[in-house]
Design an enzyme around this catalytic site. Sequence first.
Site, PDB file in Angstrom:
ATOM      1  N   GLY A  30       0.284  -1.350   0.107  1.00 23.32           N
ATOM      2  CA  GLY A  30      -0.004  -0.431  -0.149  1.00 23.32           C
ATOM      3  C   GLY A  30       0.978   0.968  -0.046  1.00 23.32           C
ATOM      4  CD  GLU A  82      -0.013  -9.495   1.711  1.00 26.40           C
ATOM      5  OE1 GLU A  82      -0.506  -8.513   1.192  1.00 26.40           O
ATOM      6  OE2 GLU A  82       0.608  -9.880   1.933  1.00 26.40           O
ATOM      7  N   GLY A  87       3.555  -3.446  -3.702  1.00 27.73           N
ATOM      8  CA  GLY A  87       3.201  -4.040  -5.293  1.00 27.73           C
ATOM      9  C   GLY A  87       4.407  -2.444  -6.493  1.00 27.73           C
ATOM     10  NE  ARG A  88       0.503   2.409  -6.055  1.00 32.41           N
ATOM     11  CZ  ARG A  88      -1.266   2.358  -6.868  1.00 32.41           C
ATOM     12  NH1 ARG A  88      -1.081   2.679  -8.545  1.00 32.41           N
ATOM     13  NH2 ARG A  88      -2.284   1.708  -6.445  1.00 32.41           N
ATOM     14  NE  ARG A 105      -2.745   2.789 -11.218  1.00 29.88           N
ATOM     15  CZ  ARG A 105      -2.689   4.691 -10.766  1.00 29.88           C
ATOM     16  NH1 ARG A 105      -2.068   5.058 -12.262  1.00 29.88           N
ATOM     17  NH2 ARG A 105      -3.590   4.250 -10.214  1.00 29.88           N
ATOM     18  CE1 TYR A 162      -9.013   1.979  -9.610  1.00 25.24           C
ATOM     19  CE2 TYR A 162      -7.619   2.171 -11.234  1.00 25.24           C
ATOM     20  CZ  TYR A 162      -7.870   1.103  -9.913  1.00 25.24           C
ATOM     21  OH  TYR A 162      -7.296  -0.308 -10.274  1.00 25.24           O
ATOM     22  CB  CYS A 195     -15.100   3.070 -29.419  1.00 31.93           C
ATOM     23  SG  CYS A 195     -14.993   2.857 -31.618  1.00 31.93           S
ATOM     24  CD  GLU A 196     -16.504   2.682 -23.449  1.00 32.54           C
ATOM     25  OE1 GLU A 196     -16.626   2.493 -23.141  1.00 32.54           O
ATOM     26  OE2 GLU A 196     -16.476   0.909 -23.820  1.00 32.54           O
ATOM     27  CE1 TYR A 236      -1.872  -3.593  -9.161  1.00 33.57           C
ATOM     28  CE2 TYR A 236      -0.805  -1.386  -8.046  1.00 33.57           C
ATOM     29  CZ  TYR A 236      -1.424  -3.078  -7.411  1.00 33.57           C
ATOM     30  OH  TYR A 236      -1.151  -3.301  -6.846  1.00 33.57           O
TER      31      TYR A 236
HETATM   32  N1  LLP Z   1      -1.601  -6.753  -0.764  1.00 31.00           N
HETATM   33  C1  LLP Z   1      -2.336  -7.163  -1.338  1.00 31.00           C
HETATM   34  C2  LLP Z   1      -3.519  -8.159  -0.273  1.00 31.00           C
HETATM   35  C3  LLP Z   1      -3.532  -6.046  -1.978  1.00 31.00           C
HETATM   36  O1  LLP Z   1      -5.089  -6.253  -2.069  1.00 31.00           O
HETATM   37  C4  LLP Z   1      -2.297  -4.913  -2.740  1.00 31.00           C
HETATM   38  C5  LLP Z   1      -3.236  -4.674  -4.013  1.00 31.00           C
HETATM   39  C6  LLP Z   1      -1.200  -5.087  -2.723  1.00 31.00           C
HETATM   40  C7  LLP Z   1      -1.241  -6.409  -1.689  1.00 31.00           C
HETATM   41  C8  LLP Z   1       0.132  -4.201  -3.435  1.00 31.00           C
HETATM   42  O2  LLP Z   1      -0.676  -2.814  -3.027  1.00 31.00           O
HETATM   43  P1  LLP Z   1       0.577  -1.577  -3.343  1.00 31.00           P
HETATM   44  O3  LLP Z   1       1.707  -1.746  -2.395  1.00 31.00           O
HETATM   45  O4  LLP Z   1       0.812  -2.338  -4.951  1.00 31.00           O
HETATM   46  O5  LLP Z   1      -0.374  -0.331  -3.078  1.00 31.00           O
HETATM   47  N2  LLP Z   1      -5.896  -1.024  -9.496  1.00 31.00           N
HETATM   48  C9  LLP Z   1      -5.604  -0.297  -8.682  1.00 31.00           C
HETATM   49  C10 LLP Z   1      -4.313  -1.016  -7.406  1.00 31.00           C
HETATM   50  C11 LLP Z   1      -5.402  -1.991  -6.465  1.00 31.00           C
HETATM   51  C12 LLP Z   1      -4.604  -2.833  -5.919  1.00 31.00           C
HETATM   52  C13 LLP Z   1      -5.109  -3.793  -5.081  1.00 31.00           C
HETATM   53  N3  LLP Z   1      -4.272  -4.725  -4.199  1.00 31.00           N
HETATM   54  C14 LLP Z   1      -4.448   0.954  -9.387  1.00 31.00           C
HETATM   55  O6  LLP Z   1      -3.642   0.650 -10.109  1.00 31.00           O
HETATM   56  O7  LLP Z   1      -4.230   1.566  -7.895  1.00 31.00           O
END
Ligand code: LLP
Length: 415
Positions: free
Chosen positions: A239, A273, A275-276, A312, A316, A342-343, A371
């Site tokens: 997150g 965890e 990701g981004r 995105r 969002y 086409c949107e 993402y």
């Molecule tokens: N752990 C769990 C259980 C999650 O559901 C997620 C993201 C993460 C870790 C990783 O979160 P991060 O570090 O990437 O913030 N598609 C959206 C983001 C959806 C995130 C879903 N869960 C976007 O493009 O902003």
Amino acid sequence: MHHFQYKGNDLYCEDMAVEKIAKEVGTPFYLYSKETLEHHFKVFDKAFLDVPHITCYAVKANSNIAILDIFGSLGSGADIVSGGELFRALRAGMSPDRIVYSGVGKKIEEIDFALKSNILMFNIESSQELEVINQRTEKLGKKARISIRINPDVDPKTHPYISTGLKKSKFGIDIKKALNEYRRSRELKNIEVVGVDCHIGSQITEIGPFRDAVRKIREIVVTLASEGFAIKYLDLGGGLGIPYHVEEPPQPDEYARTIIEEVRGLGCTLILEPGRLLVGNAGILVTKVLYTKDGEEKSFVIVDAGMNDLIRPSIYGSFHFIQPVKKEERKNAMVDVVGPVCESGDFLASARQMPEARPGELLAVMSAGAYGFAMSSNYNSRPRVAEVLVQGDRYYIIRKRETFEDLIRLEEIQE
Ligand code: LLP
């Protein structure tokens, strides 16, 4: 920090001119910098160096196996949410004893696959899921290590679609009910309780919500310990946000310091965890301007990448800087950058001040590594774009551009 910089007037990814890759690979394509990926992982992982921890990269952010391989080689585990992600992580050589499985809708086949693979733990999101996992362990003669995903009811102050730890959210188990689930799990023979889990949302740009969540989780761990549970792992989810525009999210070391401070004395191994944070600013989407046109009220720059390639902004309203791949002296203009889909919701930027674009020129959509490709689709029968990885002055195609044949490969006309 990332490695997409201008040398003279030309945008480079590390030591590779973006234009050269575009000439050879065609457009659009995603472009990732290996050095940036490695740097981000190392900075994050190092921030937790002083405490036992496992960094489990959230595969959903970017699941290309070449990227998983890079993180895996640096010691990363994986946070997965589907059988498909487990398949990818294993195929990329990631170690199952560093894989955690989250998600509210785990299917039986997926649970079986994870049990047979001996993953580190399941993050349980409902009472019924716990029941089903227990049944499957009996069937397969396996044990399941579990943690329960707590919904701490903390507002992460981010976009509502990516807030996951509020009372009204579908994720996790209410903090009060969770204790009962833990007690109940004691009666389940093949279930070994090993952890407590939470994840409150994504693109979080303040430290406060993380601190609030950890405090609540800490209380649960203390209560569980007093009831004789040995909680080995504290999974705090992902997150942490990144700068897309004007945001100034906390740096990984501030984030780590806050968490480490709050969990002091619990004696747990932390699981993180991200990701981004690891991939977001390590990737761009390169697209070509097809046309420009002036409407009555707006001017449009029509490019060859659309919402199916990067969704995105459409869903969002997210901001991505858009930069010319070749800088030159020119006026600024206020435009919408739109794709061929086409949107009306098909835009990469709206009401954006940027250098006046010319047909045929290349644009870089920045911060698109997370993402981006992972959420792309074939809508409007558009083949998914290529993914390219740069290391120094070389590039590698880590996913080929799809062909028209790929679009219909699994389809069949009835006899
Ligand atoms: N752990 C769990 C259980 C999650 O559901 C997620 C993201 C993460 C870790 C990783 O979160 P991060 O570090 O990437 O913030 N598609 C959206 C983001 C959806 C995130 C879903 N869960 C976007 O493009 O902003």
